[in-house]
Write a protein that holds these residues in place. Sequence first.
Motif, mmCIF file in Angstrom:
data_model
loop_
_atom_site.group_PDB
_atom_site.id
_atom_site.type_symbol
_atom_site.label_atom_id
_atom_site.label_comp_id
_atom_site.label_asym_id
_atom_site.label_seq_id
_atom_site.Cartn_x
_atom_site.Cartn_y
_atom_site.Cartn_z
ATOM 1 N N PRO A 1 1.393 -1.035 -0.143
ATOM 2 C CA PRO A 1 -0.436 0.261 0.208
ATOM 3 C C PRO A 1 1.159 1.340 0.561
ATOM 4 C CG PRO A 1 0.304 -0.901 1.898
ATOM 5 C CD PRO A 1 0.759 -2.240 1.328
ATOM 6 N N ALA A 2 0.342 2.677 -0.516
ATOM 7 C CA ALA A 2 0.989 3.507 -0.328
ATOM 8 C C ALA A 2 1.341 4.369 1.145
ATOM 9 C CB ALA A 2 0.102 5.412 -0.787
ATOM 10 N N ASP A 3 2.186 4.604 1.103
ATOM 11 C CA ASP A 3 2.571 5.290 3.103
ATOM 12 C C ASP A 3 1.333 6.844 3.157
ATOM 13 O OD1 ASP A 3 4.552 4.893 5.060
ATOM 14 O OD2 ASP A 3 4.435 7.413 4.428
ATOM 15 N N ALA A 4 1.709 6.452 4.822
ATOM 16 C CA ALA A 4 0.083 7.407 4.943
ATOM 17 C C ALA A 4 1.035 8.684 4.573
ATOM 18 C CB ALA A 4 -0.161 7.212 6.497
ATOM 19 N N GLY B 1 15.413 8.217 9.997
ATOM 20 C CA GLY B 1 16.255 6.995 11.607
ATOM 21 C C GLY B 1 15.563 5.805 10.916
ATOM 22 N N ALA B 2 16.044 4.196 10.982
ATOM 23 C CA ALA B 2 15.998 2.939 10.524
ATOM 24 C C ALA B 2 14.628 2.604 10.567
ATOM 25 C CB ALA B 2 17.151 1.795 11.104
ATOM 26 N N SER B 3 14.442 2.499 9.845
ATOM 27 C CA SER B 3 12.695 1.527 10.123
ATOM 28 C C SER B 3 12.615 0.378 10.824
ATOM 29 C CB SER B 3 11.763 1.452 8.666
ATOM 30 O OG SER B 3 12.389 2.432 7.887
ATOM 31 N N ILE B 4 13.785 -0.437 10.417
ATOM 32 C CA ILE B 4 13.878 -1.736 11.430
ATOM 33 C C ILE B 4 15.233 -2.057 11.467
ATOM 34 C CG2 ILE B 4 14.292 -4.599 10.816
ATOM 35 C CD1 ILE B 4 13.720 -3.740 7.686
ATOM 36 N N MET C 1 7.691 -1.263 9.887
ATOM 37 C CA MET C 1 6.546 -1.258 8.665
ATOM 38 C C MET C 1 5.529 -1.839 8.216
ATOM 39 S SD MET C 1 10.167 -1.046 6.246
ATOM 40 C CE MET C 1 9.207 -1.051 4.109
ATOM 41 N N ALA C 2 5.010 -1.501 7.325
ATOM 42 C CA ALA C 2 3.456 -2.790 7.209
ATOM 43 C C ALA C 2 4.401 -4.255 6.520
ATOM 44 C CB ALA C 2 2.944 -2.107 5.798
ATOM 45 N N SER C 3 3.840 -5.291 7.040
ATOM 46 C CA SER C 3 4.274 -6.958 6.774
ATOM 47 C C SER C 3 4.583 -6.644 5.276
ATOM 48 C CB SER C 3 3.711 -7.430 7.211
ATOM 49 O OG SER C 3 2.085 -7.683 6.294
ATOM 50 N N THR C 4 3.615 -6.337 4.517
ATOM 51 C CA THR C 4 3.777 -6.566 3.069
ATOM 52 C C THR C 4 5.325 -5.400 2.418
ATOM 53 O OG1 THR C 4 1.515 -6.249 2.624
ATOM 54 C CG2 THR C 4 2.942 -5.957 0.428
#
Length: 257
Positions: free
Chosen positions: A53-56, A194-197, A205-208
């Motif tokens: 999906p698109a990012d919010a 910053g890092a998303s992970i 992040m979303a799982s997809t």
Amino acid sequence: MKPNTDGPRWLNIFHFASPYQFYPLAGRLIPLFATLATLLAMAGLWLGFAIAPADAQQGEGYRIIFLHVPTSWMAMLIYVAMAFWSVMHLILRTRLSAMMAQALAPTGALMAFLSLLTGALWGKPMWGTWWVWDARLTSMLLLFFLYLGFIALTRSIDEPDRADKAGSVLAIVGVFNVPVIYFSVKWWNTLHQGASISMEKGSTMASTMLIAMLLMSLAAWMYSITTTLSRVRNLILQREARTRWVQELLAIPANKA
């Protein structure tokens, strides 16, 4: 005293340190890693650009991260691998170690360039500018120049032994820039997000999105292995051109070599 050669050959960790032994192994591995790179890239691109999906906040523009993050990770990882092989060369004096470092460098330079390019493409709509002298961007640019410097240095010295030693020293010295890149967003006040992970907080992040990024990262990894193995085979043929096994492989008469 001769080393004990009884038992499976794969138990001898130095068996493939010989260019003669490593050359056919690399040839067998290239199709495998090339296939994996293609399949993983196809799956990652489909998931990242068609399904995720698109990012919010960033909308559709965030999708550049599926190229930017994997290339950034690989640019750093490849340089660490170069430093490792350089240490092995200086300690063990193995010819293959220096060739591995030199085979890695062009792919590492490509990854660093793509990281900078995709970062600029993301930065223009998000920051309103193609480039800022941000700590992470600047240190990544330095890494790109280190790759170019390594390539130029090793190719400008005609004597292979001297070129290998000089390149090894540069790779080991330059590796200290890698943690600067990684920790720059924590050490300094930086525009770069910053890092998303992370190991501490997991993924935001979303799982997809996460799966797509990991697939693209694995694809970049498999691609890097493929190109490195292909390039090191060419280096082996160049360096070992006067040996009997290369002459027989290339069907070159010994009196014409």
